[in-house]
Motif scaffolding. Sequence first.
Motif, PDB file in Angstrom:
ATOM      1  N   ALA A  30       0.704  -1.209   0.156  1.00 50.68           N
ATOM      2  CA  ALA A  30       0.096  -0.211   0.034  1.00 50.68           C
ATOM      3  C   ALA A  30       0.869   1.213  -0.281  1.00 50.68           C
ATOM      4  O   ALA A  30       0.199   2.441  -0.439  1.00 50.68           O
ATOM      5  N   ARG A  31       2.102   1.028   0.380  1.00 50.31           N
ATOM      6  CA  ARG A  31       3.062   2.315   0.520  1.00 50.31           C
ATOM      7  C   ARG A  31       3.784   2.356  -0.765  1.00 50.31           C
ATOM      8  O   ARG A  31       4.572   3.101  -1.084  1.00 50.31           O
ATOM      9  N   GLY A  32       3.314   1.376  -1.865  1.00 54.01           N
ATOM     10  CA  GLY A  32       4.113   1.565  -2.908  1.00 54.01           C
ATOM     11  C   GLY A  32       5.452   0.711  -3.141  1.00 54.01           C
ATOM     12  O   GLY A  32       6.148   0.889  -4.137  1.00 54.01           O
ATOM     13  N   LEU A  33       5.657  -0.073  -2.043  1.00 58.35           N
ATOM     14  CA  LEU A  33       7.054  -0.575  -1.984  1.00 58.35           C
ATOM     15  C   LEU A  33       6.938  -2.026  -3.001  1.00 58.35           C
ATOM     16  O   LEU A  33       5.853  -2.658  -3.053  1.00 58.35           O
ATOM     17  N   ALA A  34       7.869  -2.392  -3.495  1.00 55.84           N
ATOM     18  CA  ALA A  34       7.965  -3.365  -4.670  1.00 55.84           C
ATOM     19  C   ALA A  34       8.426  -4.763  -3.726  1.00 55.84           C
ATOM     20  O   ALA A  34       9.372  -5.140  -3.896  1.00 55.84           O
ATOM     21  N   VAL A  35       7.652  -5.346  -3.071  1.00 59.57           N
ATOM     22  CA  VAL A  35       7.923  -6.470  -2.172  1.00 59.57           C
ATOM     23  C   VAL A  35       7.593  -7.833  -2.911  1.00 59.57           C
ATOM     24  O   VAL A  35       6.448  -7.828  -3.137  1.00 59.57           O
ATOM     25  N   SER A  36       8.250  -8.629  -2.739  1.00 55.92           N
ATOM     26  CA  SER A  36       8.041  -9.987  -3.135  1.00 55.92           C
ATOM     27  C   SER A  36       8.277 -10.993  -2.043  1.00 55.92           C
ATOM     28  O   SER A  36       9.324 -10.908  -1.200  1.00 55.92           O
ATOM     29  N   THR A  37       7.523 -12.026  -1.689  1.00 58.73           N
ATOM     30  CA  THR A  37       7.862 -13.019  -0.751  1.00 58.73           C
ATOM     31  C   THR A  37       8.650 -14.117  -1.435  1.00 58.73           C
ATOM     32  O   THR A  37       8.307 -14.433  -2.311  1.00 58.73           O
ATOM     33  N   THR A  38       9.268 -14.625  -0.405  1.00 61.66           N
ATOM     34  CA  THR A  38      10.252 -15.842  -1.192  1.00 61.66           C
ATOM     35  C   THR A  38      10.009 -16.940  -0.256  1.00 61.66           C
ATOM     36  O   THR A  38      10.069 -16.891   1.106  1.00 61.66           O
ATOM     37  N   TYR A  39      10.123 -18.038  -0.743  1.00 62.99           N
ATOM     38  CA  TYR A  39      10.090 -19.379  -0.068  1.00 62.99           C
ATOM     39  C   TYR A  39      11.300 -20.419  -0.478  1.00 62.99           C
ATOM     40  O   TYR A  39      11.336 -20.637  -1.496  1.00 62.99           O
ATOM     41  N   GLY A  40      12.108 -20.882   0.434  1.00 61.45           N
ATOM     42  CA  GLY A  40      13.172 -21.800   0.104  1.00 61.45           C
ATOM     43  C   GLY A  40      13.893 -21.999   1.387  1.00 61.45           C
ATOM     44  O   GLY A  40      13.391 -21.862   2.377  1.00 61.45           O
TER      45      GLY A  40
END
Length: 376
Positions: A190-200
Amino acid sequence: MTADTTSTRELWSIDARDPRKVWAALKPALDGTGAAILPHPASPSGLPETVPANVAVIVETSGSTGRPKRVMLSAEALKASAAASDELLGGPGQWLLAVPAHYIAGINVLARSYFAGTEPVMMSTRDFTAATFVEAAAQLTGERRFVSLVPVQLARLLESEEAVAALSTFQRILVGGQSIPAVLLAAARARGLAVSTTYGSSETSGGAVWDGTPLPTAQVRLVDDRIEIAGPMLAEGYLDDPRRSAFSFRLQDGVRWYRTDDVGELVDGVLRVRGRADDMIISGGVKVSIAEVETAVRSLPGQADAVVVAAPHPEWGEAPVVITTHAIDLDVVRQSVATQLSSAAAAPARVMLIDEIPLLSTGKPDRLALATVVLK
């Protein structure tokens, strides 16, 4: 790929409290001119003098429970992970190291930097604050900037407008290491941040699944709900532990799969991780994921560090128990969790307040110690 046992190379333990030492030793480890390395914040015992020649880095991890595992990674595996990551990132860039250098996420940041030919900015993680992050981010000179964080770091940074402004200069912010509360992810985006979740895990050279989708060269499948991952980024196995290696890494129809400790579900090709296989309990006849309960609890104000464990219950058999350093009303927790998970059985039976959450050397909660606390 399996470890080449016909030739060997030296193994050095590197003091990971200074990430510059890890960075200096990692480069010759990856190009084959130096010893293999095991970054560690202490002095690990029982190390052999040599390892198979194709092993470049060993990452020691115990996960959340169990005895330590020493995961053997080749330069090829780390390079494959970096190349697949660059494809999703739209090309290489400059990285900020904000997680410990003995974590696989930290190794990944340094390895990506090495293969991209860029110089990472390395900050101390022992006193991570919004102010120290902003200061470190200001040292980046590249136009394309990336960083890996754990959820509690992201939550802390969102509380500071200066830190949010710094985060907005990053082309991608990877968040992994543990489940991220949906409200935290939504707040960041919502703050415009380019966040991606990662799993590994260390066994997959770090995040092999981004935002629920495997990296371009990775494969994901479910076997009896257990998540399995394949791809060129898989580890060689475990150092001096052939039995565990044979159990966790299996060849089927020419494809080598890593059997994780997690259960999940695939919906239209998108993976949703439900939690650890051994974290599933039966409470009042209903199957409950402790990991899902913990994620729901951590979405509540002040509970980003809360831990949920299972404990015996005289009526329901087992029930979730919240352990936290910040007081919260049990009724509030029960109602919120039951609503979020659409299950009354998932509502925690009690809340325990302690002064400090015990941690493993990896920085993760020591769940065995916490389970002992609950039983007292």
